[in-house]
Design a protein around this motif. Structure first.
Motif, PDB file in Angstrom:
ATOM      1  N   VAL A  60       0.866  -1.183   0.000  1.00  0.00           N
ATOM      2  CA  VAL A  60       0.000   0.000   0.000  1.00  0.00           C
ATOM      3  C   VAL A  60       0.897   1.227   0.000  1.00  0.00           C
ATOM      4  CG1 VAL A  60      -0.259   0.029   2.527  1.00  0.00           C
ATOM      5  CG2 VAL A  60      -1.924   1.190   1.094  1.00  0.00           C
ATOM      6  N   VAL A  61       0.656   2.115  -0.950  1.00  0.00           N
ATOM      7  CA  VAL A  61       1.470   3.323  -1.104  1.00  0.00           C
ATOM      8  C   VAL A  61       0.633   4.522  -0.673  1.00  0.00           C
ATOM      9  CG1 VAL A  61       2.821   4.750  -2.682  1.00  0.00           C
ATOM     10  CG2 VAL A  61       2.653   2.273  -3.069  1.00  0.00           C
ATOM     11  N   ALA A  85      -5.468   2.675  -7.698  1.00  0.00           N
ATOM     12  CA  ALA A  85      -5.579   3.707  -6.669  1.00  0.00           C
ATOM     13  C   ALA A  85      -7.020   3.809  -6.208  1.00  0.00           C
ATOM     14  CB  ALA A  85      -5.101   5.055  -7.203  1.00  0.00           C
ATOM     15  N   LEU A  86      -7.217   3.980  -4.929  1.00  0.00           N
ATOM     16  CA  LEU A  86      -8.538   4.258  -4.377  1.00  0.00           C
ATOM     17  C   LEU A  86      -8.564   5.731  -4.001  1.00  0.00           C
ATOM     18  CD1 LEU A  86      -9.183   1.122  -2.118  1.00  0.00           C
ATOM     19  CD2 LEU A  86     -10.252   1.677  -4.320  1.00  0.00           C
ATOM     20  N   LEU A 110      -1.226  -0.737  -4.267  1.00  0.00           N
ATOM     21  CA  LEU A 110      -2.483  -0.036  -4.022  1.00  0.00           C
ATOM     22  C   LEU A 110      -2.162   1.348  -3.474  1.00  0.00           C
ATOM     23  CD1 LEU A 110      -5.583   0.099  -3.740  1.00  0.00           C
ATOM     24  CD2 LEU A 110      -5.309  -0.900  -1.441  1.00  0.00           C
ATOM     25  N   TYR A 111      -2.463   2.376  -4.265  1.00  0.00           N
ATOM     26  CA  TYR A 111      -2.206   3.756  -3.859  1.00  0.00           C
ATOM     27  C   TYR A 111      -3.418   4.312  -3.118  1.00  0.00           C
ATOM     28  CZ  TYR A 111       2.037   4.167  -6.704  1.00  0.00           C
ATOM     29  OH  TYR A 111       3.304   4.026  -7.222  1.00  0.00           O
ATOM     30  N   ALA A 135       4.442   1.771   1.954  1.00  0.00           N
ATOM     31  CA  ALA A 135       5.394   2.744   1.422  1.00  0.00           C
ATOM     32  C   ALA A 135       4.781   4.135   1.591  1.00  0.00           C
ATOM     33  CB  ALA A 135       5.692   2.470  -0.044  1.00  0.00           C
ATOM     34  N   VAL A 136       5.547   5.065   2.134  1.00  0.00           N
ATOM     35  CA  VAL A 136       5.057   6.423   2.372  1.00  0.00           C
ATOM     36  C   VAL A 136       5.862   7.388   1.509  1.00  0.00           C
ATOM     37  CG1 VAL A 136       4.627   8.221   4.090  1.00  0.00           C
ATOM     38  CG2 VAL A 136       4.446   5.809   4.731  1.00  0.00           C
ATOM     39  N   ASP A 137       5.192   7.984   0.534  1.00  0.00           N
ATOM     40  CA  ASP A 137       5.844   8.979  -0.305  1.00  0.00           C
ATOM     41  C   ASP A 137       5.681  10.355   0.340  1.00  0.00           C
ATOM     42  OD1 ASP A 137       7.323   9.815  -2.433  1.00  0.00           O
ATOM     43  OD2 ASP A 137       5.716   9.666  -3.920  1.00  0.00           O
TER      44      ASP A 137
END
Length: 681
Positions: A60-61, A85-86, A110-111, A135-137
């Motif tokens: 999950v991004v 992406a949701l 999954l963004y 993952a945290v952008d």
């Protein structure tokens, strides 16, 4: 990591990792908690996208802006990667496709926006679909004192604890204070494995200029880069609209963008900028964080940014594809007054205001630098081993003079007028101008009256601007912007310290030489690059995706320079993975060489790989032996799929070949095929 190398080549289309990427990919894939600070354009996305494909389960991004997520999802889908992406911007069909992919186990990334974490049902859903990595952008958004703070980022730490999975955090802008906040908020204070890849963006040319007719200066800069995508940042909404119109009147394709626009108009502007080549957006800082456009060739600031971090982040939107990019930042005394007053009149506690003044001082030090801007910028981020040659001060070293006497005269004029006046009146005193204001206040009787006639008005303006830039004087909002001396000026006033200044005569904008444009390719290759861009634009418009989703500028530049003439050669161009080769290879070969040669679909899948040339040799051997060694036997052949399987054997021997071809074909072709495989190995 042989699997990573294969993915890098076949999916992402690159022969090797960028500096620092491989060790991050290995750590994230192994399930370590990580914090990676990498320069914008340094390849952050690959460092979580590739581990997502190498690990079981879903990654999950969490990303801050819908536009950014949608662009990354489209780019991954174009590579053949299961991503979705949701977001609130989804169509019902897009949301259904995401759920179907999650249920079927085909969705790997999954963004989600951080705001979705506020819904209680989200955590249960993520548990059910088998999330194995977060993952945290833009991880700096967790900092409550940062200019990009997003309150919902504070929920991510709780999500990590609940799912009990590793977390990989990425950012391009995080000073020591922000890094500590990230560790506390996302990792409960337990330091993750940290990767600091440095802040240098050597492909970006840095330049500053004192304001002197800023509209003309921006038009001059843009005219030298006609047809290239660029961003102009402005301090006010009104200025974005006026400057965008001026650019259009000058023949540029330009539009404005600011937070006061209707949401639909903002989305239209974002979409146009993403999809159109050569478009200029004149914007406030509301624009850009969610723009994942790698081929922005220049960024200009019509007004001074808020801080050195803001400057670094905003210029970092240029040249993310690694090709040359340019910047220009204009600044003047009014900018400095505005930024100081914004800090002093803000609601932050005193210690925060001190820190904000220090950040502004760092930016002003960069603006008034006497030598190499890159060294000056990177020193702020604690990097001292700097090679430049790509900034205005390295291009043309400035003339420096001992400004100690001039500064002492200016400070004396301030003190003798009890720090109640701005630079304009003080300059009149120093020059001995008998204005009404000077007569009314009796300032012609001051000892400092007329002591500065060695400089003209513009030279004194440059001295006062540099004094503000060195934080020797600050405007006082309580005294209507009058200049007041800081403690840093006392040693100079007392004769205990000296100061060097730039001999800045401030030429008229109209007389300034138009900046030279760095050509993206040679004159010989320029027509082909233009044709390749036109083909890319047509394909992007047909697919309704940004142009760089097809290929970015750097890939097209390499095509124009290397002129591949086969799919094998095309596959060796950086950024051309297997999926893009299949989708677009023929179209771009046709632009380069005319009609593209036909290639069997099975052979096409091996294009650019060692197995491709092995396949060709096996087919030649088969043709020679189709009627046996003496040419008198019954014709026999292998299908292309069988030849492809043989070509990809890792440990070839006759038994392995027979398992693929069967006894009859192995009897005729096996020994010869084995010779080919052993020679290739």
């Amino acid at each position: 990591m042989s699997g990573a190398a294969t993915l890098l080549r076949d999916v992402f289309g690159f022969d090797g990792f960028r500096p620092g990427q491989q060790e991050i990919v290995e750590a994230v894939t192994a399930g370590e908690n990580t914090l990676s600070i990498m320069p914008t354009g340094g390849g952050k996305s690959l460092c979580f996208q590739m581990p997502a494909l190498l690990r079981d389960g879903v990654t999950v991004v969490i990303s801050p802006l819908i536009a950014l997520m949608r662009d990354q999802v489209r780019a991954l889908q174009e590579l053949g990667v299961g991503a979705g992406a949701l977001t609130s911007g989804n169509t019902p069909e897009e949301t259904d496709a995401v759920w179907e992919g999650l249920e079927a186990g085909t969705l790997k990334l999954l963004y989600m926006a951080p705001e979705r974490l506020a819904a209680g049902s989200v955590t249960g859903m993520l548990k059910r679909v088998g999330v194995s990595l977060i993952a945290v952008d833009e991880a700096h958004c967790v900092s409550q004192w940062g200019h990009d703070f997003r309150p919902d980022y504070l929920r991510i730490g709780e999500l990590r604890r609940t799912l009990d999975v590793p977390l990989a955090a990425f950012t391009a802008t995080a000073d020591t204070e922000t890094q500590a906040e990230i560790v506390q908020k996302l990792f409960d204070g337990v330091p993750p494995r940290a990767f600091l890849r440095g802040f240098d963006r050597p492909n970006i040319h840095l330049a500053f200029a004192a304001k002197n007719g800023p509209r003309a200066q921006i038009l001059n800069f843009a005219s030298g880069r006609r047809g290239q995508s660029g961003i102009v940042y402005c301090g006010t909404r009104a200025k974005t609209e006026g400057l965008a119109k001026a650019l259009r009147d000058d023949g540029h394709l330009a539009l404005h963008y600011h937070g006061g626009m209707e949401a639909d108009d903002r989305r239209t502007a974002e979409r146009r900028f993403q999809q159109e080549d050569g478009l200029i957006v004149v914007a406030t800082v509301a624009f850009g964080m969610g723009i994942d456009k790698p081929d922005i060739r220049w960024v200009a600031h019509a007004d001074l940014p808020k801080s050195i971090e803001a400057y670094y982040q905003e210029i970092g939107r240029a040249g993310r594809d690694g090709a040359p990019a340019e910047t220009l930042t204009l600044f003047g005394p009014d900018d400095i007054r505005l930024r100081r007053s914004q800090i002093d009149e803000g609601l932050a506690p005193p210690e925060r205001r001190v820190a904000d003044h220090a950040r502004l001082n760092a930016l002003l030090g960069l603006a008034e630098a006497l030598a190499c801007r890159r060294a000056n910028l990177l020193k702020y981020f604690d990097e001292t081993d700097v090679t430049c040659g790509n900034c205005d001060l390295c291009d043309t070293p400035v003339e420096v003079f001992d400004g100690t006497t001039a500064v002492r005269k200016a400070l004396s004029a301030m003190l003798r007028t009890e720090e109640w006046f701005g630079a304009g009146h003080l300059i009149d005193i120093l020059l001995g101008n008998e204005t009404d204001k000077i007569r009314e206040r009796g300032h012609s009787d001051l000892p400092t009256y007329g002591v500065g006639k060695e400089y003209d008005k513009r030279e004194w303006q440059a001295v006062f601007r540099q004094m503000m830039g060195h934080d020797l004087v600050r405007p006082d909002a309580a005294r209507h912007g009058a200049l007041r001396m800081t403690d840093a000026a006392l040693p100079i006033l007392r004769g205990e310290a000296s100061i060097s200044l730039r001999r800045d005569s401030i030429r008229a904008a109209a007389s300034q030489r138009r900046p030279a444009v760095k050509a993206m390719v040679s004159d010989e290759d320029a027509p082909l690059l233009s044709a390749l861009k036109a083909k890319r634009r047509g394909l992007a418009e047909a697919a309704k995706v940004p142009a760089y989703i097809i290929f970015n500028d750097r890939t097209l530049i390499e095509m124009a320079e290397k002129r591949p003439d086969t799919l094998d050669a095309m596959a060796r161009i950086g950024g051309v993975g297997a999926k893009k080769l299949e989708n677009f290879g023929d179209a771009f070969l046709e632009v380069i060489n005319g009609a593209a040669a036909e290639m069997h679909p099975t052979r096409r899948k091996l294009a650019g790989r060692a197995a491709g040339s092995v396949f060709d040799q096996l087919r030649e051997v088969q043709t020679t032996l189709s009627r046996g060694a003496d040419g008198g036997e019954k014709p026999l052949s292998c299908s292309t799929s069988l030849l492809a399987k043989v070509a990809q054997l890792h440990a070839p021997n006759l038994d392995a070949i027979e398992r693929i071809l069967g006894e009859k074909r192995t009897e005729r072709f096996g020994p010869a095929f084995l010779d080919v495989l052993q020679q290739a190995g």
